[in-house]
Write an enzyme that holds these catalytic residues in place. Structure first.
Site, PDB file in Angstrom:
ATOM      1  N   HIS A 145       0.817  -1.125  -0.039  1.00 11.11           N
ATOM      2  CA  HIS A 145       0.098  -0.031  -0.038  1.00 11.11           C
ATOM      3  C   HIS A 145       1.031   1.313  -0.017  1.00 11.11           C
ATOM      4  CE1 HIS A 145       0.311   0.052   4.490  1.00 11.11           C
ATOM      5  NE2 HIS A 145       0.234   1.151   4.464  1.00 11.11           N
ATOM      6  N   ASP A 175       0.084  -7.526   1.391  1.00  9.20           N
ATOM      7  CA  ASP A 175       0.543  -6.091   1.605  1.00  9.20           C
ATOM      8  C   ASP A 175       2.057  -6.139   1.568  1.00  9.20           C
ATOM      9  OD1 ASP A 175       0.415  -3.441   1.453  1.00  9.20           O
ATOM     10  OD2 ASP A 175      -0.428  -3.319   3.842  1.00  9.20           O
ATOM     11  N   ASN A 249       5.314   4.330   9.590  1.00  8.16           N
ATOM     12  CA  ASN A 249       6.008   3.018   9.875  1.00  8.16           C
ATOM     13  C   ASN A 249       5.573   2.131   8.897  1.00  8.16           C
ATOM     14  OD1 ASN A 249       5.948   4.134  13.261  1.00  8.16           O
ATOM     15  ND2 ASN A 249       7.787   3.134  12.483  1.00  8.16           N
ATOM     16  N   SER A 250       4.497   2.211   8.088  1.00  4.84           N
ATOM     17  CA  SER A 250       4.338   1.125   7.295  1.00  4.84           C
ATOM     18  C   SER A 250       5.461   0.804   6.209  1.00  4.84           C
ATOM     19  CB  SER A 250       3.245   1.726   6.199  1.00  4.84           C
ATOM     20  OG  SER A 250       2.099   1.827   6.761  1.00  4.84           O
ATOM     21  N   GLY A 303     -10.175 -25.213  -4.927  1.00  5.43           N
ATOM     22  CA  GLY A 303     -11.749 -24.745  -5.408  1.00  5.43           C
ATOM     23  C   GLY A 303     -12.970 -25.069  -4.492  1.00  5.43           C
TER      24      GLY A 303
END
Length: 499
Positions: A145, A175, A249-250, A303
């Site tokens: 992100h 992420d 901090n991401s 599946g």
């Protein structure tokens, strides 16, 4: 009285820090109150007759630090902070709600500006996050992100050096993103990925990052919990920490006391303090080979629709087992159906690894490569059975971002003038066809399902890209396709142009 857990609406991912946020902030930065010394804490909590077992050595002697008692994190900080970086991003303006991207050439047909329905015409977005170097050649890990939709990525090191970076690969579902620094000298400071499975609740951890643009900020705490599902995605298994984590901090590292990265700081609980979440290093290590090789992550797929085996379900099914994943549904023509899996089967292990829940099964299968053959242990009617299953490729779900393999659009698909995506049924679906391109001349149209390129069966868009890229320029390429809603296969011939 026990407090209730926060509702899901308070669980928020760390977002990009706007460049103007720091300059506009008028709040003073205060100092934290002093924490009690370890000896005082032990005296207040430990019974005199049975002292609590306290680990006295918190640091690896090779890294530095006290041998007896807690004195300072400074030696550990000095050893690792050079590898922690600031990631500055200029990102494309986001599209307005409900606006869809038009296929190439479609805007012009209706007299609209070229690119209408694309990223929008507003100003470029700017933001900042954190990251860390894992290879001296300049390979950096950060959050997806942070770099999503980025036009330009600039990475600044702790020593003041800056490098432009390219996005090598990213995985929106966990992420995680991988960057490569351009023009890096090859001897940059780097930190190793540790074993997140070895970290225990209560172990000391340390975070370094750029919260609110304050470079190289250090915070410390403990591992508060493991395997947290915060409803951020299908593979949630976050580490929880009380080390201070804030916007900016991401993508930064969460260290153990040996200077190894055990997690990537990713999310916080809105309105709370001391509750941060990190992607486990073991999960990152499992993704790295694909991110380095193709830039995307393709996951194994059974599946199935599954749910947890509860005590009530166990009694109703006549089982003694208390853990497992109950098959609630089997997709038609899926790998699970072809292998003979049925509703009410209880899957207990995959390739010998125990399955304790539906989420555990989803994560275990997702870490396996498509087309790999696995052994599935299950309970059916109270009896243990074993089935061999050849996994398929997990399709993209509705509303899920589809990341194309690195260089895919710059090779054969672009030359052919076709854009492809995965489908739930397997194969590669034609999303858009460029007017006047070899794909259009060959009879390809949007919606068509590509099932075979030459002699190669196609199970996903990445399969199609690989097959199309391997074809020599000037060759006449035979394709097998199906129209939407049809089971009949059609032949199409496309001439591959020169490079």
């Amino acid at each position: 009285m026990a407090c209730s857990l926060p509702s899901r609406r308070f669980l928020t991912a760390l977002v990009l820090l706007p460049a103007a946020t720091l300059g506009a902030c008028g709040q003073a930065i205060g100092t934290a109150s002093a924490a009690p010394t370890p000896s005082a804490a032990v005296a207040a909590t430990a019974p005199a007759q049975a002292p609590l077992p306290i680990q006295k050595t918190l640091f690896n002697p090779a890294v530095g630090g006290a041998q007896n008692g807690i004195t300072s994190l400074a030696p550990l900080v000095d050893a690792v902070k050079g590898a922690v970086v600031n990631v500055e991003v200029r990102a494309k303006p986001r599209r307005s709600a409900g606006m869809q991207r038009l296929p190439p050439g479609m805007a012009e047909r209706f007299g609209l500006p070229p690119g209408f329905g694309g990223e929008g015409n507003g100003p470029a977005r700017q933001g900042a996050g954190s990251g860390f170097i894992i290879d001296p050649s300049g390979i950096v890990l950060t959050n997806n992100h942070v770099v999503e939709d980025a036009d330009r990525v600039r990475v600044k090191l702790d020593d003041g050096r800056s490098f432009d970076a390219e996005v090598m690969g990213r995985d929106p579902l966990t992420d995680v993103a991988l960057l490569k620094l351009k023009g890096a000298p090859g001897n940059l400071p780097a930190v190793p990925l540790g074993d997140s499975d070895a970290v225990r609740v209560g172990d000391a951890v340390m975070a370094i990052g750029n919260p609110f643009g304050l470079a190289s900020s250090v915070s410390a705490g403990i591992l508060s919990a493991r395997a947290r599902d915060i409803q951020a995605g299908p593979y949630d298994e976050f580490l929880q920490t009380d080390a201070a984590i804030n916007p900016g901090n991401s993508g930064g590292p969460l260290f153990n006391m040996q200077g190894e990265v055990v997690g990537m700081n990713t999310a916080i609980v809105g309105g709370a303090t001391g509750i941060g979440f990190a992607v486990p290093s073991k999960l990152i290590q499992a993704l790295l080979p694909q991110l380095k090789e193709t830039g995307v992550v393709r996951r194994g797929w059974l599946g199935l629709a599954v749910q947890d085996l509860t005590p009530d379900l166990s009694r109703a099914l006549g089982l003694e087992a208390m853990k497992g994943a109950v098959v609630a549904g089997v997709n038609r023509n899926s790998p699970g159906e072809r292998a003979g899996l049925r509703e009410e089967d209880v899957i207990t292990s995959v390739n010998g690894k125990p399955v304790e829940s539906a989420g555990g099964l989803t994560r275990a299968v997702a870490l396996l490569k498509p087309d790999s053959r696995v052994k599935v242990e299950l309970l059916r009617g109270g009896r243990t059975q074993s089935l061999d299953v050849t996994l398929g490729t997990r399709p993209s779900m509705n509303g899920e971002e589809e990341v194309q393999p690195r260089n895919a659009s710059a090779s054969a698909p672009r030359r052919l003038g076709v854009q492809l995506s995965d489908t739930r049924e397997g194969g590669a679906q034609v999303v858009a066809v460029e007017p006047g391109s070899p794909a259009e001349r060959g009879g390809l149209v949007p919606g068509m399902l590509l099932v075979q390129v030459g002699d190669q069966k196609i199970a996903s868009a990445s399969d199609a890209v690989q097959a199309l890229t391997s074809v020599k320029p000037g060759a006449a390429l035979l394709l097998r396709v199906r129209m939407p809603g049809s089971e009949s296969t059609l032949l199409r011939a496309v001439e591959v142009p020169d490079r």
